[in-house]
Design a protein around this motif. Sequence first.
Motif, PDB file in Angstrom:
ATOM      1  N   SER A  21       0.827  -1.214   0.000  1.00 61.15           N
ATOM      2  CA  SER A  21       0.000   0.000   0.000  1.00 61.15           C
ATOM      3  C   SER A  21       0.858   1.261   0.000  1.00 61.15           C
ATOM      4  CB  SER A  21      -0.932   0.006   1.218  1.00 61.15           C
ATOM      5  OG  SER A  21      -0.182  -0.066   2.421  1.00 61.15           O
ATOM      6  N   VAL A  22       2.111   1.135   0.447  1.00 62.03           N
ATOM      7  CA  VAL A  22       3.023   2.283   0.480  1.00 62.03           C
ATOM      8  C   VAL A  22       3.836   2.287  -0.815  1.00 62.03           C
ATOM      9  CG1 VAL A  22       4.981   3.336   1.647  1.00 62.03           C
ATOM     10  CG2 VAL A  22       3.169   2.234   2.983  1.00 62.03           C
ATOM     11  N   ARG A  23       3.696   3.359  -1.578  1.00 60.89           N
ATOM     12  CA  ARG A  23       4.389   3.431  -2.860  1.00 60.89           C
ATOM     13  C   ARG A  23       5.304   4.649  -2.907  1.00 60.89           C
ATOM     14  NH1 ARG A  23       0.619   1.459  -7.904  1.00 60.89           N
ATOM     15  NH2 ARG A  23      -0.315  -0.366  -6.887  1.00 60.89           N
ATOM     16  N   ILE A  24       6.455   4.446  -3.524  1.00 58.44           N
ATOM     17  CA  ILE A  24       7.351   5.550  -3.873  1.00 58.44           C
ATOM     18  C   ILE A  24       7.466   5.541  -5.385  1.00 58.44           C
ATOM     19  CG2 ILE A  24       9.676   6.497  -3.675  1.00 58.44           C
ATOM     20  CD1 ILE A  24       9.892   5.087  -0.969  1.00 58.44           C
ATOM     21  N   ASN A  25       6.995   6.576  -5.996  1.00 62.37           N
ATOM     22  CA  ASN A  25       6.950   6.652  -7.452  1.00 62.37           C
ATOM     23  C   ASN A  25       8.189   7.364  -7.983  1.00 62.37           C
ATOM     24  OD1 ASN A  25       4.103   5.621  -7.837  1.00 62.37           O
ATOM     25  ND2 ASN A  25       3.715   7.388  -6.506  1.00 62.37           N
ATOM     26  N   LEU A  26       8.933   6.688  -8.844  1.00 57.44           N
ATOM     27  CA  LEU A  26      10.130   7.271  -9.435  1.00 57.44           C
ATOM     28  C   LEU A  26       9.804   7.880 -10.796  1.00 57.44           C
ATOM     29  CD1 LEU A  26      12.773   4.480  -8.700  1.00 57.44           C
ATOM     30  CD2 LEU A  26      12.031   6.367  -7.226  1.00 57.44           C
ATOM     31  N   ASN A  27      10.446   8.994 -11.066  1.00 55.74           N
ATOM     32  CA  ASN A  27      10.318   9.637 -12.379  1.00 55.74           C
ATOM     33  C   ASN A  27      11.722   9.943 -12.885  1.00 55.74           C
ATOM     34  OD1 ASN A  27       9.737  11.063 -14.667  1.00 55.74           O
ATOM     35  ND2 ASN A  27       8.834  12.828 -13.626  1.00 55.74           N
ATOM     36  N   PRO A  28      12.366   8.986 -13.564  1.00 62.45           N
ATOM     37  CA  PRO A  28      13.751   9.189 -14.001  1.00 62.45           C
ATOM     38  C   PRO A  28      13.925  10.320 -15.003  1.00 62.45           C
ATOM     39  CG  PRO A  28      13.153   6.850 -14.051  1.00 62.45           C
ATOM     40  CD  PRO A  28      11.894   7.626 -13.881  1.00 62.45           C
ATOM     41  N   GLU A  29      12.838  10.776 -15.599  1.00 64.23           N
ATOM     42  CA  GLU A  29      12.964  11.840 -16.584  1.00 64.23           C
ATOM     43  C   GLU A  29      13.058  13.217 -15.941  1.00 64.23           C
ATOM     44  OE1 GLU A  29       9.907  11.455 -19.488  1.00 64.23           O
ATOM     45  OE2 GLU A  29      10.716   9.574 -20.284  1.00 64.23           O
ATOM     46  N   GLN A  30      12.678  13.330 -14.658  1.00 66.46           N
ATOM     47  CA  GLN A  30      12.822  14.602 -13.943  1.00 66.46           C
ATOM     48  C   GLN A  30      14.103  14.524 -13.114  1.00 66.46           C
ATOM     49  OE1 GLN A  30      10.942  17.643 -13.909  1.00 66.46           O
ATOM     50  NE2 GLN A  30      12.906  18.126 -12.952  1.00 66.46           N
ATOM     51  N   THR A  31      15.109  15.265 -13.523  1.00 67.60           N
ATOM     52  CA  THR A  31      16.426  15.154 -12.892  1.00 67.60           C
ATOM     53  C   THR A  31      16.817  16.435 -12.177  1.00 67.60           C
ATOM     54  OG1 THR A  31      17.499  15.812 -14.962  1.00 67.60           O
ATOM     55  CG2 THR A  31      17.220  13.454 -14.563  1.00 67.60           C
ATOM     56  N   TYR A  32      17.727  16.265 -11.204  1.00 64.79           N
ATOM     57  CA  TYR A  32      18.200  17.388 -10.402  1.00 64.79           C
ATOM     58  C   TYR A  32      19.741  17.372 -10.396  1.00 64.79           C
ATOM     59  CZ  TYR A  32      13.301  17.355  -9.023  1.00 64.79           C
ATOM     60  OH  TYR A  32      11.922  17.372  -9.046  1.00 64.79           O
ATOM     61  N   GLN A  33      20.347  17.589  -9.244  1.00 68.68           N
ATOM     62  CA  GLN A  33      21.798  17.746  -9.177  1.00 68.68           C
ATOM     63  C   GLN A  33      22.533  16.420  -9.336  1.00 68.68           C
ATOM     64  OE1 GLN A  33      19.847  17.490  -6.547  1.00 68.68           O
ATOM     65  NE2 GLN A  33      20.918  16.829  -4.703  1.00 68.68           N
ATOM     66  N   HIS A  34      23.770  16.516  -9.808  1.00 70.38           N
ATOM     67  CA  HIS A  34      24.659  15.354  -9.813  1.00 70.38           C
ATOM     68  C   HIS A  34      25.288  15.182  -8.434  1.00 70.38           C
ATOM     69  CE1 HIS A  34      24.313  15.749 -14.199  1.00 70.38           C
ATOM     70  NE2 HIS A  34      24.671  14.479 -14.239  1.00 70.38           N
ATOM     71  N   ILE A  35      25.624  13.961  -8.092  1.00 70.71           N
ATOM     72  CA  ILE A  35      26.170  13.635  -6.778  1.00 70.71           C
ATOM     73  C   ILE A  35      27.690  13.489  -6.870  1.00 70.71           C
ATOM     74  CG2 ILE A  35      26.077  12.047  -4.824  1.00 70.71           C
ATOM     75  CD1 ILE A  35      23.415  13.514  -5.480  1.00 70.71           C
ATOM     76  N   ASP A  36      28.405  14.241  -6.043  1.00 70.62           N
ATOM     77  CA  ASP A  36      29.865  14.126  -6.003  1.00 70.62           C
ATOM     78  C   ASP A  36      30.315  12.948  -5.143  1.00 70.62           C
ATOM     79  OD1 ASP A  36      30.696  16.258  -7.688  1.00 70.62           O
ATOM     80  OD2 ASP A  36      30.187  17.699  -6.127  1.00 70.62           O
ATOM     81  N   GLY A  37      29.632  12.675  -4.034  1.00 71.99           N
ATOM     82  CA  GLY A  37      30.028  11.500  -3.273  1.00 71.99           C
ATOM     83  C   GLY A  37      29.625  11.527  -1.810  1.00 71.99           C
ATOM     84  N   PHE A  38      29.945  10.412  -1.141  1.00 71.86           N
ATOM     85  CA  PHE A  38      29.626  10.194   0.271  1.00 71.86           C
ATOM     86  C   PHE A  38      30.895   9.729   0.992  1.00 71.86           C
ATOM     87  CE2 PHE A  38      25.876   9.211  -2.271  1.00 71.86           C
ATOM     88  CZ  PHE A  38      24.908  10.004  -1.674  1.00 71.86           C
ATOM     89  N   GLY A  39      31.010  10.057   2.264  1.00 73.78           N
ATOM     90  CA  GLY A  39      32.176   9.586   3.005  1.00 73.78           C
ATOM     91  C   GLY A  39      32.282  10.192   4.385  1.00 73.78           C
TER      92      GLY A  39
END
Length: 507
Positions: free
Chosen positions: A53-71
């Motif tokens: 019943s819990v949905r997360i809808n992805l829309n790959p065509e709507q894009t935002y910032q690029h990710i530099d990284g995690f650490g």
Amino acid sequence: MNPIRRLSVIISLLGITAWAFAQSGTYEAWATNSSKRMESQEEKELESSTRASVRINLNPEQTYQHIDGFGWMLNQGSAKLLMQLPADTRRATLEEIFGANGLNASMVRVAIGACDLSESDYTYADSKDETLSNFAIAQQDLVSVIPVLQEIRTINPDIKVMACSWTAPTWMKENTAWYNSYVDGSLKTEYYDLYAYYFVKYLDAMAAWGIPVWGISLQNEPLNNHNDPSMVWTKEQMYKFIAGKLGPKLKDAGYSNVRIIAYDHNCDVTDFPIYVATSKYVYGTAFHLYAGDISALSTVYNSTGKPVLFTEQYTGKDGDFSGDLGWHVKNVVIGSLQNMSTTALEWNLCSDPDYSIHTSGGCTTCKGALTIDGSALTARNVSYYIIGHASRVIDAGAQRIEATSSASNISYVAARNPDGSIGVVVYNDGNQGRMIAIVLPDADGKNTFANPTLPAKGVLSVRIRPTVETALTQLVTVPVATKRIENGQLVILYNNSTYNVLGSKLH
């Protein structure tokens, strides 16, 4: 299906291939809460339906910032502890953190000189020499930080190293604390040029050790005059130094590719980063969250149009695992990315059981992602999971995509990786575990579902690998005139529509 979504488009001059997602694939998931520690859920096929019943809808065509990284921050104390491990244990530990088959961390923050989790105060030119001929990486770092960075680079050659200064050499400062000249004070105006040269000397030294520096954060917490070490800047002083000295000096020395990052302090102040970011030499501004609200990153981004980064948050020795996990995942990871951050970094990578490595005024409660006791790795702490859940499924170079849900008590973020997989991080603030449906649309308008289990008061990371069509149904050579850079990404113009290089229609 729109015919263009069935094309593999080759841009011969750049060697870039565009393709479309098919309605199939697999997904993997990992979960952590008070009773689970990065527990793996078996790899499964994407499904054509869901019972969730819990949905997360992805829309790959709507894009935002690029990710530099995690650490994390590799301070001198953390590096010293890592060097205490037997060589094979240290190697296995670093592969677990930075390796592609481990947490896949993609960024590390280091200090230029000492930080408050160093054994003592020092800079790389402690004795006065106005030619800086005495500049040298301190012995403490030569036997710890440098060899650890070199080993990390053998595991992940693309690791991004962000170097941050806590203070200038004390003889360049004025109005320092009476009890310790490394604390407080500001840079004397007559040393602006020489201090800019200090950064060039640092970049030269790191390059000589085989460690390219991705970016320089000019000052850790420029409004904090109590840290040990520390140095205070006003926004006017920082702008003047970067625009008039540091930026031109790096350019003249051949380091124009090294990003200059400003501010690096709390989210309760936005006028400082906005002001300094007006310099053409500033790549972006960085934030901590010991005060303010994470939405400040969006405020600054919207005002400046330049990248915002999240670079530090600590977890304490007396913290509650579940409480710290939830707050940090919701704010440091999901919150910062949802507010346009390109990075999410936690504080120290390692600590010992007694929290014994720090300057005289440094942090005595900062818990590392790892606990190292003598020659043994004895614990993986909450910070390990906070960052690990993001870095495991969202790769450096990923681009955040739109994700929406009507469900309450969950936070989430999604990004499309350079290899075409999609990473999703979800936090459940509810007291019940539940199956969720992550909905990936097909170009035909049909949906494909990943159906992992989201734990109560826990975080779930999911990597979705949609099947990519590699067979060419039609080959189109795109002329130079039909491609351009738009919002930082290469796009293709075809049949009066615009597509990114992953084959997603933009407009």
